[in-house]
Design an enzyme around this catalytic site. Structure first.
Site, PDB file in Angstrom:
ATOM      1  N   GLU A   1      47.629  18.627  19.937  1.00 48.26           N
ATOM      2  CA  GLU A   1      48.030  19.564  18.820  1.00 48.26           C
ATOM      3  C   GLU A   1      48.213  21.013  19.427  1.00 48.26           C
ATOM      4  OE1 GLU A   1      44.787  19.278  15.909  1.00 48.26           O
ATOM      5  OE2 GLU A   1      45.132  21.471  16.085  1.00 48.26           O
TER       6      GLU A   1
ATOM      7  N   CYS B   1      44.705  16.382  14.770  1.00 42.78           N
ATOM      8  CA  CYS B   1      43.565  15.860  15.540  1.00 42.78           C
ATOM      9  C   CYS B   1      43.463  14.215  15.565  1.00 42.78           C
ATOM     10  CB  CYS B   1      42.073  16.190  14.983  1.00 42.78           C
ATOM     11  SG  CYS B   1      41.879  17.953  14.798  1.00 42.78           S
TER      12      CYS B   1
ATOM     13  N   HIS C   1      35.653  12.106  13.794  1.00 43.72           N
ATOM     14  CA  HIS C   1      36.417  13.243  14.237  1.00 43.72           C
ATOM     15  C   HIS C   1      35.334  14.452  13.730  1.00 43.72           C
ATOM     16  CE1 HIS C   1      38.795  16.833  14.813  1.00 43.72           C
ATOM     17  NE2 HIS C   1      38.766  17.128  13.743  1.00 43.72           N
TER      18      HIS C   1
HETATM   19  N1  CAA Z   1      20.993  28.818   7.375  1.00 41.22           N
HETATM   20  C1  CAA Z   1      21.643  27.434   7.088  1.00 41.22           C
HETATM   21  N2  CAA Z   1      22.801  26.931   6.645  1.00 41.22           N
HETATM   22  C2  CAA Z   1      23.721  27.865   6.452  1.00 41.22           C
HETATM   23  C3  CAA Z   1      23.224  29.311   6.708  1.00 41.22           C
HETATM   24  C4  CAA Z   1      22.363  29.567   6.936  1.00 41.22           C
HETATM   25  N3  CAA Z   1      21.700  30.882   7.283  1.00 41.22           N
HETATM   26  N4  CAA Z   1      24.443  30.104   6.090  1.00 41.22           N
HETATM   27  C5  CAA Z   1      25.327  29.379   5.721  1.00 41.22           C
HETATM   28  N5  CAA Z   1      24.878  27.977   5.869  1.00 41.22           N
HETATM   29  C6  CAA Z   1      25.628  26.725   5.788  1.00 41.22           C
HETATM   30  C7  CAA Z   1      26.275  26.575   4.433  1.00 41.22           C
HETATM   31  O1  CAA Z   1      25.760  26.400   3.185  1.00 41.22           O
HETATM   32  C8  CAA Z   1      27.462  25.906   4.898  1.00 41.22           C
HETATM   33  O2  CAA Z   1      26.954  24.551   4.500  1.00 41.22           O
HETATM   34  P1  CAA Z   1      27.553  23.532   3.635  1.00 41.22           P
HETATM   35  O3  CAA Z   1      29.076  23.275   3.625  1.00 41.22           O
HETATM   36  O4  CAA Z   1      27.024  21.973   3.768  1.00 41.22           O
HETATM   37  O5  CAA Z   1      27.267  23.982   2.109  1.00 41.22           O
HETATM   38  C9  CAA Z   1      27.849  25.866   6.309  1.00 41.22           C
HETATM   39  O6  CAA Z   1      26.765  26.593   6.791  1.00 41.22           O
HETATM   40  C10 CAA Z   1      29.047  26.867   6.392  1.00 41.22           C
HETATM   41  O7  CAA Z   1      28.930  27.956   5.501  1.00 41.22           O
HETATM   42  P2  CAA Z   1      30.171  28.637   4.964  1.00 41.22           P
HETATM   43  O8  CAA Z   1      31.060  27.590   4.304  1.00 41.22           O
HETATM   44  O9  CAA Z   1      29.752  29.799   4.060  1.00 41.22           O
HETATM   45  O10 CAA Z   1      31.167  28.902   6.253  1.00 41.22           O
HETATM   46  P3  CAA Z   1      32.510  29.508   6.469  1.00 41.22           P
HETATM   47  O11 CAA Z   1      33.087  30.199   5.245  1.00 41.22           O
HETATM   48  O12 CAA Z   1      32.375  30.469   7.607  1.00 41.22           O
HETATM   49  O13 CAA Z   1      33.354  28.512   7.033  1.00 41.22           O
HETATM   50  C11 CAA Z   1      34.410  26.238   7.959  1.00 41.22           C
HETATM   51  C12 CAA Z   1      32.777  27.174   7.596  1.00 41.22           C
HETATM   52  C13 CAA Z   1      34.988  26.316   6.504  1.00 41.22           C
HETATM   53  C14 CAA Z   1      33.757  24.998   8.416  1.00 41.22           C
HETATM   54  C15 CAA Z   1      35.191  27.160   8.771  1.00 41.22           C
HETATM   55  O14 CAA Z   1      34.377  27.239   9.942  1.00 41.22           O
HETATM   56  C16 CAA Z   1      36.620  26.747   9.163  1.00 41.22           C
HETATM   57  O15 CAA Z   1      37.282  27.069   8.405  1.00 41.22           O
HETATM   58  N6  CAA Z   1      36.623  25.671  10.101  1.00 41.22           N
HETATM   59  C17 CAA Z   1      37.863  25.418  10.750  1.00 41.22           C
HETATM   60  C18 CAA Z   1      38.286  24.369   9.843  1.00 41.22           C
HETATM   61  C19 CAA Z   1      37.668  22.954   9.836  1.00 41.22           C
HETATM   62  O16 CAA Z   1      36.790  22.977  10.742  1.00 41.22           O
HETATM   63  N7  CAA Z   1      37.704  22.080   8.946  1.00 41.22           N
HETATM   64  C20 CAA Z   1      37.049  20.699   9.125  1.00 41.22           C
HETATM   65  C21 CAA Z   1      37.877  19.656   8.260  1.00 41.22           C
HETATM   66  S1  CAA Z   1      39.488  19.794   8.839  1.00 41.22           S
HETATM   67  C22 CAA Z   1      39.495  18.819  10.207  1.00 41.22           C
HETATM   68  O17 CAA Z   1      38.514  18.169  10.743  1.00 41.22           O
HETATM   69  C23 CAA Z   1      40.533  19.077  11.222  1.00 41.22           C
HETATM   70  C24 CAA Z   1      40.341  19.948  12.143  1.00 41.22           C
HETATM   71  O18 CAA Z   1      39.978  19.624  13.500  1.00 41.22           O
HETATM   72  C25 CAA Z   1      40.390  21.474  11.858  1.00 41.22           C
END
Ligand code: CAA
Length: 401
Positions: free
Chosen positions: A86, A118, A240
């Site tokens: 991709e 992916c 994945h």
């Molecule tokens: N200690 C332990 N855990 C903590 C923490 C701490 N101090 N602070 C936060 N966390 C946890 C949160 O509770 C959360 O866990 P849960 O989802 O289980 O509740 C996790 O850490 C992430 O925290 P946030 O949701 O606040 O993090 P974020 O807003 O920074 O975003 C994300 C996380 C959405 C994955 C972001 O990294 C992102 O957008 N990533 C790209 C998209 C992605 O990978 N999507 C996955 C599905 S799509 C797919 O699979 C296709 C692909 O390859 C892209």
């Protein structure tokens, strides 16, 4: 064909992966943005991400992953190379054609590139299985290769990564026999996408997680309706893994939908051995589910004869669930030492160096430009001349290591 729909003779005969010269530990990212490191280590299950050198890209990683496969098995019977990505480098020419050239493969081969976020690595695998079913004398080289890039300082930044997996698909495979029923799911969602004018992907993080979970439900329902195995039959599940915690979220969701126990110990037993590479490489997109397989085969106790579930998800979205049975004797064919070496030999860098590497792009002025040598891999992007990318095997290294 057995009663369980096992098409006993077709599957993954060899698997090899390659990654990048550099690695950014998440501790460095946390130092930069002030995040609690537990958010990365525990919250998303990531410890480090592979970062390409300026002379590495999807082609050099793909060639590095495939070279050992070609060296071990030769090219006889390979009439198709399918490269899934991709993070394509050209809108017309298939990246696999450069790989075919770097590896010195014969001309009587079709080479094509596949895209669906992916998921495309799994489409490539399924198309390869179809070709081998049609003519079991043929073998297909499948390569999944990606560099995951998000905007700096965006939430996605913590889930960058890069790697390539090469698989030889053949009759009488040495590693995994792929079974026939597949569960399929497609839904038009805008959870993650990359318009042609952007280098970095756009993503709606929470929407992407929901879309993934919806796809898990969809593929499982279809898989069971097509006569697939029951949940309890599987020794492990390769998901994945855009970040390794996603596999845990997905499997818990699946167990919950099936009315099963979602205890940590239950989930860990079937996922725990699949995350070792993805947790330190980051999101390798099309390659990620097969890095999960590599980790499982390299790390788990003997899985001979045991069924493994594969869940492939590509945003946008397309997903597939299928099963494979691990072939007795598979351990003699693994590349565990080379895989661990690929991970451990990366050079750690700090956030500023990572940002500089990420900002690097090839000049688009049509001139002649050399790219400095940084990679220690077998192939490199040497430069660009009149808009043509120039690749080479590194000096002193044989073309077929
Ligand atoms: N200690 C332990 N855990 C903590 C923490 C701490 N101090 N602070 C936060 N966390 C946890 C949160 O509770 C959360 O866990 P849960 O989802 O289980 O509740 C996790 O850490 C992430 O925290 P946030 O949701 O606040 O993090 P974020 O807003 O920074 O975003 C994300 C996380 C959405 C994955 C972001 O990294 C992102 O957008 N990533 C790209 C998209 C992605 O990978 N999507 C996955 C599905 S799509 C797919 O699979 C296709 C692909 O390859 C892209």
């Amino acid at each position: 064909m057995t009663g369980n729909g096992v098409s006993g003779t077709v599957g993954i005969h060899d698997l090899s992966f390659a990654t990048t010269r550099f690695v950014l530990p998440h501790t460095e990212l946390a130092l930069h943005n002030g995040a609690d490191i537990a958010k990365y280590h525990i919250g998303i299950g990531q410890r480090a991400m592979s970062v390409p050198a300026v002379d590495e890209d999807i082609v050099t990683m793909a060639a590095a992953a495939a070279a050992p496969v070609v060296a071990r098995h030769g090219t006889d019977g390979i009439r198709t190379v399918v490269l899934a990505t991709e993070s394509s480098i050209d809108q017309a020419k298939a990246a696999g054609v450069y790989v075919h050239s770097l590896l010195g493969m014969p001309s009587a081969i079709r080479v094509v590139e596949l895209k669906q976020a992916c998921y495309a690595g799994t489409a490539a695998l399924q198309f390869a299985l179809g070709l081998v079913h049609r003519d079991p004398a043929q073998r297909v080289l499948v390569i999944a290769t990606d560099v995951a890039k998000y905007d700096p300082d965006s939430p996605g930044e913590a889930t960058q990564g890069a790697a390539a997996v090469a698989m030889l698909v053949s009759a009488d495979p040495a590693l995994v026999r792929v079974e026939e029923p597949s569960g399929l799911f497609t839904a038009d969602v805008m959870d993650f996408w990359r318009p042609n004018y952007r280098e970095a992907a756009l993503v709606d993080g929470q929407e992407s997680i929901s879309a993934y979970l919806q796809a898990v439900e969809g593929v499982w329902k279809d898989y069971r309706e097509k006569g697939g195995r029951a949940l309890g039959e599987f020794a492990a599940f390769c998901y994945h893994q855009p970040f390794t915690k996603m596999a845990y979220k997905a499997h818990r969701h699946l167990l919950h939908c099936c009315g099963e126990d979602t205890d940590d110990a239950v989930v860990d037993r079937v996922l725990g051995r699949t995350t070792a590479y993805n947790t330190v490489i980051g999101n390798s997109c099309t390659a990620s589910v097969y890095l999960a397989l590599a980790a499982l085969l390299d790390d788990a106790d003997d899985l001979s004869g045991r069924p493994v579930g594969f869940l492939s998800y590509g945003s946008g979205s397309v997903a597939e669930f299928f099963a494979g049975t691990v072939v007795p004797g598979y351990r003699e064919h693994l590349r565990t030492a080379a895989h661990r070496e690929a991970v451990f030999r990366r050079r750690p860098i700090d956030y500023a160096a990572c940002r500089e590497l990420r900002a690097h792009s090839l000049p688009a002025d049509g001139g002649d430009h050399l790219v400095p040598t940084q990679t220690e891999g077998p192939y490199r992007l040497a430069g660009i001349s009149r808009h043509k990318r120039l690749y080479e095997a590194r000096c002193g290294l044989s073309r077929h290591p």
